[in-house]
Structure formats: structure tokens, C-alpha cells
Design an enzyme around this catalytic site. Structure first.
Site, PDB file in Angstrom:
ATOM      1  N   ASP A 153      28.720  54.158  52.262  1.00 21.93           N
ATOM      2  CA  ASP A 153      28.326  52.856  52.688  1.00 21.93           C
ATOM      3  C   ASP A 153      27.873  51.863  54.341  1.00 21.93           C
ATOM      4  O   ASP A 153      28.416  52.803  54.754  1.00 21.93           O
ATOM      5  CB  ASP A 153      29.648  51.806  52.431  1.00 21.93           C
ATOM      6  CG  ASP A 153      29.484  50.803  51.712  1.00 21.93           C
ATOM      7  OD1 ASP A 153      29.561  50.451  50.294  1.00 21.93           O
ATOM      8  OD2 ASP A 153      29.242  50.013  52.694  1.00 21.93           O
ATOM      9  N   THR A 169      23.727  44.633  42.752  1.00 23.31           N
ATOM     10  CA  THR A 169      23.138  43.447  41.979  1.00 23.31           C
ATOM     11  C   THR A 169      23.433  42.250  42.245  1.00 23.31           C
ATOM     12  O   THR A 169      22.642  41.743  41.503  1.00 23.31           O
ATOM     13  CB  THR A 169      22.298  44.292  41.391  1.00 23.31           C
ATOM     14  OG1 THR A 169      23.226  44.224  39.429  1.00 23.31           O
ATOM     15  CG2 THR A 169      22.049  45.074  41.266  1.00 23.31           C
ATOM     16  N   ARG A 202      36.654  47.021  34.259  1.00 19.86           N
ATOM     17  CA  ARG A 202      37.050  45.819  34.744  1.00 19.86           C
ATOM     18  C   ARG A 202      38.207  45.946  35.819  1.00 19.86           C
ATOM     19  O   ARG A 202      38.978  46.802  36.176  1.00 19.86           O
ATOM     20  CB  ARG A 202      37.634  45.214  33.637  1.00 19.86           C
ATOM     21  CG  ARG A 202      37.180  45.616  32.092  1.00 19.86           C
ATOM     22  CD  ARG A 202      38.872  45.600  31.302  1.00 19.86           C
ATOM     23  NE  ARG A 202      39.052  46.142  30.909  1.00 19.86           N
ATOM     24  CZ  ARG A 202      40.274  46.580  30.809  1.00 19.86           C
ATOM     25  NH1 ARG A 202      41.078  45.424  29.678  1.00 19.86           N
ATOM     26  NH2 ARG A 202      40.796  48.193  30.596  1.00 19.86           N
ATOM     27  N   CYS A 261      30.198  39.553  37.907  1.00 24.29           N
ATOM     28  CA  CYS A 261      29.300  40.122  36.850  1.00 24.29           C
ATOM     29  C   CYS A 261      29.433  39.136  36.086  1.00 24.29           C
ATOM     30  O   CYS A 261      27.549  38.487  35.910  1.00 24.29           O
ATOM     31  CB  CYS A 261      30.125  41.166  35.989  1.00 24.29           C
ATOM     32  SG  CYS A 261      30.763  42.264  37.474  1.00 24.29           S
TER      33      CYS A 261
HETATM   34  C1  UGA Z   1      33.966  42.210  33.311  1.00 22.37           C
HETATM   35  C2  UGA Z   1      33.459  42.936  31.789  1.00 22.37           C
HETATM   36  O1  UGA Z   1      34.617  42.621  31.077  1.00 22.37           O
HETATM   37  C3  UGA Z   1      33.033  44.671  32.117  1.00 22.37           C
HETATM   38  O2  UGA Z   1      33.422  45.352  31.162  1.00 22.37           O
HETATM   39  C4  UGA Z   1      32.494  44.817  33.448  1.00 22.37           C
HETATM   40  O3  UGA Z   1      32.010  46.131  33.403  1.00 22.37           O
HETATM   41  C5  UGA Z   1      31.968  44.113  34.218  1.00 22.37           C
HETATM   42  O4  UGA Z   1      32.408  43.123  33.521  1.00 22.37           O
HETATM   43  C6  UGA Z   1      31.370  44.571  35.527  1.00 22.37           C
HETATM   44  O5  UGA Z   1      30.143  44.040  34.222  1.00 22.37           O
HETATM   45  O6  UGA Z   1      31.199  45.702  36.391  1.00 22.37           O
HETATM   46  P1  UGA Z   1      35.504  41.736  35.105  1.00 22.37           P
HETATM   47  O7  UGA Z   1      34.468  40.829  35.961  1.00 22.37           O
HETATM   48  O8  UGA Z   1      36.771  42.443  35.743  1.00 22.37           O
HETATM   49  O9  UGA Z   1      34.564  42.649  34.112  1.00 22.37           O
HETATM   50  O10 UGA Z   1      36.066  40.897  34.361  1.00 22.37           O
HETATM   51  P2  UGA Z   1      36.974  39.799  32.669  1.00 22.37           P
HETATM   52  O11 UGA Z   1      37.812  40.948  31.908  1.00 22.37           O
HETATM   53  O12 UGA Z   1      35.257  40.484  32.547  1.00 22.37           O
HETATM   54  O13 UGA Z   1      37.116  38.953  32.819  1.00 22.37           O
HETATM   55  C7  UGA Z   1      35.694  37.505  33.050  1.00 22.37           C
HETATM   56  C8  UGA Z   1      36.096  36.425  33.435  1.00 22.37           C
HETATM   57  O14 UGA Z   1      36.552  35.731  32.161  1.00 22.37           O
HETATM   58  C9  UGA Z   1      36.965  35.961  34.227  1.00 22.37           C
HETATM   59  O15 UGA Z   1      37.151  35.263  34.604  1.00 22.37           O
HETATM   60  C10 UGA Z   1      38.262  35.520  33.684  1.00 22.37           C
HETATM   61  O16 UGA Z   1      39.144  34.830  33.865  1.00 22.37           O
HETATM   62  C11 UGA Z   1      37.721  35.625  32.084  1.00 22.37           C
HETATM   63  N1  UGA Z   1      38.476  35.124  30.789  1.00 22.37           N
HETATM   64  C12 UGA Z   1      38.780  36.728  30.353  1.00 22.37           C
HETATM   65  C13 UGA Z   1      38.052  33.782  30.300  1.00 22.37           C
HETATM   66  O17 UGA Z   1      38.460  32.917  30.591  1.00 22.37           O
HETATM   67  N2  UGA Z   1      38.839  33.978  28.692  1.00 22.37           N
HETATM   68  C14 UGA Z   1      39.480  35.372  27.967  1.00 22.37           C
HETATM   69  O18 UGA Z   1      39.600  35.230  27.140  1.00 22.37           O
HETATM   70  C15 UGA Z   1      38.762  36.650  28.997  1.00 22.37           C
END
Ligand code: UGA
Length: 446
Positions: free
Chosen positions: A30, A85, A151, A265
């Protein structure tokens, strides 16, 4: 296997440590020297459950090294590209400059038969372009695209035991066969546990990733759209989610209404997907994602308006405890965080805002030094006219509403994540308001 991981952010650092944990010999690269110094000392540079322990363990094994010098990749036969990205400044498209720079800097060290494996989320068509670049380099290195679905908060577990593997390769060619064989060796452990594997062309592999995130974003905005309707009809969006979630075709997960999605993401991926589809002349195919984005951004606004309205028309000089800053619990990530956005907006409206988060305060302070922070949730709520919970950390769910009631100056609590025990808070005397669920004194439908 000997491998390198280029880019040691939330994705790359976990990937590097997990690959070493699985027995591979890994070097992480990095450009961020302090981050590399931390990783080399076995310290996680950000909060991710289990990463610190894994780093300590594998560092002792000697299988994991870190460097700021690309030359350290010499000897590795597999090179993962895990750089960011982000959204381009002033536009919706993804900024690919870090991916291109990583490949350009790597090329001088590649040797015949090396496999370059893209893990970063990229617009469809990028892998084909990069494959040509590699070909033109004359190094004999081959490209695969292997999207990542981890995640934050569960990154270690998701990397060691992924729910599926996707290989994007140049199918039907000797290079494609070579890429597949190498990846099978990299992921031998997961494959031995019958992890589903999808082998596809580059474009499909790239699209799988953005389609998955677009679907998840759509699911969240769908339930938040239902919350908006619930708010004007007196319906309860949580019960609605429970009821539709019992249908296996729909499923209950990712149907939690609240202040919406954030992070590094989902928001930028749906915007980049829209931008790429427009470039491809298929803007209309994913135009709905713009609506998904708008619904999502409206929910933060709704929480702010609820605070203004409940506090009698203004938050000016009112003390508001904002509980949560991270975009979701078990993370210190504040990128595009709805929680941080709500705090900043309330502060901008003249609120005397005091924030707390178990892990994300340092990151929030760097981005928004104008905010004030409390050492604990209890300190934040002491003397507050209102509490607003915007990240559903367990410690907030476990707050004792009766004990807190005695400490606060006011009686308003806004549950921006529908995560508190509504009846317990109301019984303790709180005016409890949430997202898409009825307030006690409602009479909404004519
Ligand atoms: C997300 C995807 O879930 C992963 O599969 C993916 O690999 C990752 O992006 C990525 O592209 O690297 P992540 O960003 O860690 O993962 O978070 P999530 O668990 O998906 O949550 C995203 C957002 O949605 C959070 O702000 C969470 O609070 C919100 N959320 C989630 C809700 O508002 N309601 C829900 O029911 C679930």
C-alpha cells in the site's frame, strides 16, 4: 502459494491476512506508509472484528509481510488488486485511477504465467481493457476478475468462508484454463467445503458484483419507501417487513427500514452502475437506481425533520445526543454514513449536537472537526433535550431507558434504526418516535 495483495484498505488488509491464515505466503502493498507500519506490527489500521487477532497470529508465522515498495511483489505468482474505486469528484462514475496505477506499477515485476486477480469493484468492461493492457506489456501475465462480497463487520468470516466464489476469466482459452487452475489452488480450502463456484467471462463477473449491491440497495430502499407510506397511513413498517419476509422468495434480511444505507460500497456502486449504463446507451435499464438513491437520501432528511418538528419547529440551541456515527454497527467506517450526515445536518441547523460512537469517533472528527464528542453514550445523553439513535450498536439497544430518563433534560428519543424496544422506552416515559412506525398520538389518515 506466493501472492501479493495490492491495496490494504478494508478489503485488501483482510484479504491479505486471510490468505496467510489459509497457509499462503503473502505480501501486502500500500502507498499509505502509516497504514503499512501498523499492519507490519500486527495492528489492524481500522476496526474490524477478528482482524487484529488474525494479524497477530499470522504475523508470527512469518507468512505475512507488508511493504510500501511494489518491488516486494517479486517472487509472487498471484497478484490481487484490491485498491479503491471511489466515486469521481463532481460525477457519478467510478474513479479507476488507483486500479490503473496499481496495474501500471505492477507490470515491471510480472513474469510469465503470473496471475493478476482484480477484486476491486469496477464498471463492466474494465477487465477486458486491463487484460489488453497486460497482453501489450509482453510479460506473459494473465488476468482474472474475482469480485469480493465481504461485509464490513464480518469481513474475516466472509473472506475465510465466502458464500460463493466468482471467477471472471477469458473462457475457452489456455489463459482462461490457467487462471481457473491457479484460482482453484488459491481457494482450495473454500472449494473443499463445497462453496458454490460460478465461472464466467469478465463482463459477467464484473456485473455480478454491481448487480448484487444494486439488488441489496433496492431491497433497503423498497422497505424505506414502504416506511414513507406507513408514515402517512399509520401502518407499521416493521410488522410489514416481518410479514412479507416470511415469504421465502422475499426473505426478511435487508428489510430493516431506518435512515438508510451508506458506506463505501452501496451508494457509490449504484451511482457508478448508472453512469456506466448511460455510457453503454442503456441508461433506462437501471434508471430506477436513481430513485433508489433518492429514497435513501430522503430517509436521513426525514430523521432530521422529525427532530425539528418534535422539538417545536427548531433545533437551534437544543442539546441533541446523536448515538452512532458509523454507517453500520461493528465498523468504524463513516464513508457516506447516514448517521454522520444526520449529526452534521443537525449541527448545521444550530443544534447543540453531542455525538457518540463506540468506534467511529476518530474518523468522524477527522471529517467533521466542528462536531462535539462524548466519551460514552451516557455522557452524551446527560442533559440532552433529545436523543437520536442512528447506528444500531448493541450498546445502544441495551441502554436502560429508565436510567437514561433521569439523566436527560428532555423526553424525546428518535429511533432512526427501529432498533430500540419501543414499549420499554415508552413505559419509561419517553416520547418515542421511529421510522415508518406509528407515534402514539397519531391520527394521520383523513
Ligand atoms: C456491502 C455488501 O453487503 C457486501 O456484500 C459487499 O461486498 C460490500 O458492500 C462491498 O461492495 O464491498 P457493506 O458495505 O459492508 O457491504 O454493508 P452492508 O451490510 O451491505 O450495509 C450497507 C448499508 O445498508 C448500511 O448502512 C446498513 O446500515 C444499511 N442497511 C442494511 C439498512 O439500512 N437496512 C438493512 O436492512 C440492511
Amino acid at each position: 502459494m506466493k501472492m501479493s495483495v495490492i491495496g490494504c484498505g478494508y478489503l485488501g488488509a483482510v484479504h491479505a491476512a486471510a490468505m496467510a491464515e489459509l497457509g499462503h505466503e503473502v505480501v501486502g502493498i500500500d502507498v499509505d506508509a502509516p497504514k503499512i507500519a501498523n499492519l507490519a506490527a500486527g495492528r489492524a489500521p481500522f476496526f474490524e472484528p477478528g482482524l487484529g487477532e488474525m494479524l497477530t497470529q499470522v504475523s508470527a508465522s512469518g507468512r505475512l509481510r507488508f511493504s510500501v515498495d511494489m518491488a516486494a511483489v517479486r517472487g509472487s505468482k498471484v497478484h490481487f488488486i484490491a485498491v479503491g474505486t471511489p466515486q469521481k469528484h463532481g460525477g457519478n462514475a467510478a474513479d479507476l485511477s488507483y486500479v490503473d496505477a496499481a496495474i501500471d506499477d505492477l507490470i515491471p515485476y510480472l513474469t510469465d504465467g503470473d496471475l493478476v486477480v482484480g477484486k476491486s469493484t469496477v464498471p463492466v468492461g474494465t477487465a477486458a481493457r486491463l487484460a489488453k493492457k497486460l497482453q501489450a506489456s509482453g510479460t506473459g501475465a494473465v488476468l482474472a476478475w474475482n469480485p469480493e462480497f465481504l461485509r464490513e463487520g464480518f469481513a474475516v468470516q466472509d473472506t475465510i468462508s465466502p458464500d460463493r466464489l466468482v471467477y471472471g476469466i477469458d473462457e475457452g482459452t489456455a489463459d482462461g484454463d490457467h487462471a481457473r487452475a491457479v484460482l482453484d489452488e488459491v481457494y482450495a480450502m473454500a472449494l473443499s467445503k463445497e462453496t458454490p463456484l460460478v465461472v464466467a467471462d469478465y463482463a459477467t463477473a464484473e456485473l455480478v458484483k454491481v448487480a448484487a449491491n444494486a439488488f441489496l440497495a433496492t431491497k433497503i430502499s423498497f422497505i424505506n419507501a414502504m416506511a414513507e407510506i406507513a408514515e402517512v397511513t399509520g401502518a407499521d413498517v416493521t410488522k410489514l417487513a416481518d410479514a412479507i419476509g416470511h415469504d421465502n422468495r422475499i426473505g426478511r434480511r435487508f428489510l430493516n427500514a431506518g435512515v438508510g444505507f451508506g458506506g463505501g460500497c452501496l451508494p457509490k456502486d449504484i451511482r457508478a452502475f448508472t453512469a456506466r449504463a448511460e455510457e453503454l446507451g442503456r441508461g433506462e435499464s437501471v434508471a430506477f437506481l436513481k430513485e433508489i438513491d433518492s429514497i435513501n437520501l430522503r430517509r436521513r432528511q426525514r430523521a432530521v425533520e422529525m427532530a425539528i418538528q418534535s422539538l417545536g419547529g427548531s433545533v437551534n440551541d437544543r442539546r441533541i445526543a446523536v448515538l452512532g456515527l458509523a454507517f453500520k454497527p461493528n465498523s468504524d467506517d463513516v464513508r457516506d454514513s447516514p448517521a454522520l450526515d444526520v449529526a452534521v445536518q443537525l449541527k448545521g441547523l444550530g443544534g447543540d449536537v453531542i455525538c457518540h460512537d463506540p468506534e467511529a469517533m476518530a474518523n468522524a472528527q477527522t471529517k467533521h472537526p466542528q462536531l462535539s464528542f462524548a466519551a460514552s453514550a451516557v455522557e452524551a445523553v446527560t442533559g440532552a433535550d433529545a436523543i437520536i439513535v442512528v447506528t444500531e450498536w448493541d450498546e445502544y439497544k441495551q441502554l436502560d431507558p429508565a436510567a437514561i430518563f433521569a439523566l436527560a433534560a428532555g423526553t424525546l428519543v428518535i429511533d432512526g434504526r427501529n432498533c430500540l424496544d419501543m414499549s420499554a422506552w415508552r413505559e419509561a416515559g419517553w416520547e418515542y418516535r421511529s421510522m415508518g412506525r406509528p407515534d402514539r398520538e397519531q391520527a394521520l389518515v383523513d
